[in-house]
Design an enzyme around this catalytic site. Structure first.
Site, short mmCIF file in Angstrom:
data_model
loop_
_atom_site.label_atom_id
_atom_site.label_comp_id
_atom_site.label_asym_id
_atom_site.label_seq_id
_atom_site.Cartn_x
_atom_site.Cartn_y
_atom_site.Cartn_z
N CYS A 272 0.78 -1.24 0.00
CA CYS A 272 0.00 0.00 0.00
C CYS A 272 0.82 1.30 0.00
O CYS A 272 0.73 2.10 -0.93
CB CYS A 272 -0.94 0.00 1.19
SG CYS A 272 -2.00 -1.46 1.32
N HIS B 143 -2.83 6.49 4.34
CA HIS B 143 -1.74 5.54 4.58
C HIS B 143 -0.37 6.07 4.18
O HIS B 143 0.49 5.32 3.71
CB HIS B 143 -2.01 4.20 3.86
CG HIS B 143 -1.38 3.04 4.56
ND1 HIS B 143 -1.38 1.76 4.05
CD2 HIS B 143 -0.71 2.96 5.74
CE1 HIS B 143 -0.76 0.95 4.87
NE2 HIS B 143 -0.34 1.65 5.91
#
Length: 571
Positions: A97, A153
């Site tokens: 990610c 993130h």
């Protein structure tokens, strides 16, 4: 920007506002409006203003998990948009990610931002380097309104790291890597859970109970309904779907009731919700007068996780690996501004390329952005011209567990093949160190989960630390040519050594106990003061020194390796 090549390698119009007549708060409204004629000649004219840019990123969607790749999952809206646009069939992302997001938003490889190892954990005092000028900041300079909805993130330990401080006018979403789709709770271990839904720089309490894909879609529709289409807009819609936990409204699961594997069934339902969401966003673009002067980009952030319902078939490997299944992504561009549509592009494209491509489309100044690793791909995507990209550094991770059988000797004294790294140049792809689990996993059909599924994934040859593939002729990585073409191996190793000389130290600090949500009102959010200094220069080097002296190296190495395997299925 210099182009690195290996010698001998083949290498809108404004419409009247009508949003008062449409209920944008309805969670799953689907349009029935006919699709406009994509052959409209007016759309071929140079727009009188910079285009509206909608970038849609999904999380953990596998290469096989879209209809036009022969999937058993139904994605009619995505299939139609892709068919009327340009499918990117030689498109690369990162295997997990944070790296993909960092490369998208900076246009730089991980080795040039210090994020080349793993992800940013919720309790780490770490974030996207503050000296990096981000994509939304460049678009703001060009006169764009910038909005982000969804998963961030990229770190949040202090306010300077938040999306609203990194170029977005507004932000609505979650800061960590994984949250519950209904409650928005996020856990980073037993007893370390907190609420993670944010509006701007404050916690958005009381929003639980609504499925995140619907909630995020509603927010995008509201932004479009209240913005003036005469001002260019950039929307980064970063779905948390289809990342675990596997959760979906029940009504979407029924159509997949015949799937034997429960995880695949839930996963498929989640993809269908995303497909409907993209259809609703596209409808809003049409309804409010953006569409004719818009560019819609769809991309995954990394490969799928087969043990969580995803599929990368027929590619090798999965999320978290540098096999094609981990880094070759689903991607397409849909826009009335494309000169040559309804086609498949096999030009080499990388996620770092979106930065210069979109800044160029916006009329922004890219010449001041030194050190970019991306290229402007609009002529390639829109007109079918040759890709300026001949090479991709997938990554060099000096902190990843070194391969047992790698060495400088095996790397011809050019490169330590124990180090995890991967590069593609022209037709060739090289992997060194431990690239991650490398099996070919067919679409899931078994009813039991996980159980015997773990046995389907065989380890690669542990005595190897170098692999070479002609990825153009062998996209499924079945024929390792390392022993047959040592000349190519040497050239590729030399390229790795070159890139490694440009790398900055790894940013991977120890976890900070002050991050515990219990100490911050029960929610994840910034815990450090903006005046606290960053000390990144010694992070990697300190680890190196400790490793030489520590008497507990072997047990620590074992537990770190075990944790890496466990977390690769969570992140």
């Amino acid at each position: 920007m210099a182009v690195y090549a290996l010698t001998g390698f083949s290498v809108v119009s404004l419409l009247s506002f009508g949003y008062l007549s449409w209920d944008w708060t309805k969670p799953n409204q689907v349009e029935n409006e006919p699709v406009l004629d994509v052959k409209d000649t007016e759309s071929r004219l140079t727009p009188r203003q910079p285009p509206h840019i909608i970038f849609i990123l999904t999380d953990d969607q596998g290469f096989h998990d879209i209809g036009y790749h022969g999937s058993d999952i139904r994605t009619p809206a995505l299939d139609k948009l892709a068919a009327e646009g340009v499918k990117l069939e030689n498109y690369y992302i990162q295997p997990i990610c944070t790296p993909s997001r960092s490369q998208l938003i900076t246009g730089r490889y991980q080795i040039h931002t210090g994020l080349q190892h793993s992800i940013i954990r919720p309790r780490q005092p770490n974030c996207l380097p503050l000296d990096q000028v981000t994509l939304p900041q460049k678009l703001q300079e060009a006169g764009y309104a910038t909005h982000m909805v969804g998963k961030w993130h990229l770190g949040f330990y202090k306010k300077e790291c938040l999306p609203t401080r990194r170029g977005f006018d507004t932000y609505f979403g979650s800061l960590t890597g994984s949250v519950d789709y209904y409650t928005y709770d996020s856990c980073d271990g037993p007893g370390l859970c907190g609420y993670d839904l944010h509006e701007g720089e404050t916690v958005a309490w009381g929003r639980g109970g609504k499925y995140s894909t619907h909630l995020y879609t509603q927010r995008v529709r509201r932004i479009l309904a209240t913005h003036d289409p005469r001002q260019p807009i950039f929307i980064f819609l970063s779905f948390q779907a289809v990342h675990t936990p596997l959760q979906s409204p029940k009504e979407y699961i029924y159509q997949y009731r015949d799937m034997g594997n429960v995880a695949r069934r839930k996963y498929a339902a989640m993809v269908s919700v995303v497909d409907e969401a993209v259809r609703n966003v596209t409808y809003a673009l049409r309804k409010y007068g953006y569409y004719q002067n818009s560019v819609i980009i769809f991309s995954t952030d990394n490969g799928g996780q087969p043990f969580s319902g995803g599929s990368n078939w027929p590619l090798r490997g999965r999320k978290g690996t540098y096999w094609e299944g981990g880094i070759r992504g689903v991607g397409f561009v849909h826009s009335p501004l494309l000169r040559h549509r309804r086609r498949v592009s096999r030009a080499l494209v990388h996620i770092t390329d979106w930065y210069p491509t979109l800044v160029g489309l916006a009329g922004g100044n890219i010449t001041e952005s030194e050190g970019l690793d991306g290229y402007n791909m609009w002529p390639t995507i829109s007109e079918g011209k040759d890709s300026p990209r001949l090479e991709i550094l997938h990554n060099i991770d000096p902190l990843y567990n070194h391969a047992k059988h790698g060495s400088w000797q095996e790397g011809f004294q050019i490169w330590n093949t124990a180090v995890q790294a991967s590069i593609r140049a022209g037709d060739w792809k090289l992997l060194t160190g431990d690239p991650g689990y490398g099996d070919w996993i067919p679409p899931q059909t078994l009813a039991s989960f996980p159980g015997s599924w773990w046995n389907l994934e065989r380890h690669t040859d542990i005595r190897k630390s170098v692999w070479l593939f002609n990825i153009t002729g062998d996209p499924y990585e079945r024929y390792d040519l390392a022993s047959q073409r040592p000349d190519v191996v040497k050239e590729m190793l030399a390229r790795l050594a070159y890139y490694n000389r440009t790398a900055i130290p790894v940013r991977y600090p120890a976890e900070d106990p002050r991050a515990n949500p219990e100490l911050n009102g029960g929610a994840w959010g910034p815990w450090a003061g903006d005046d606290e200094e960053e000390n990144w220069g010694d992070v990697y080097h300190k680890k190196s020194k400790i490793k030489k002296k520590c008497k507990l190296c072997k047990p620590r190495s074992f537990f770190r390796k075990l944790n890496t395997r466990i977390m690769s299925n969570r992140i």
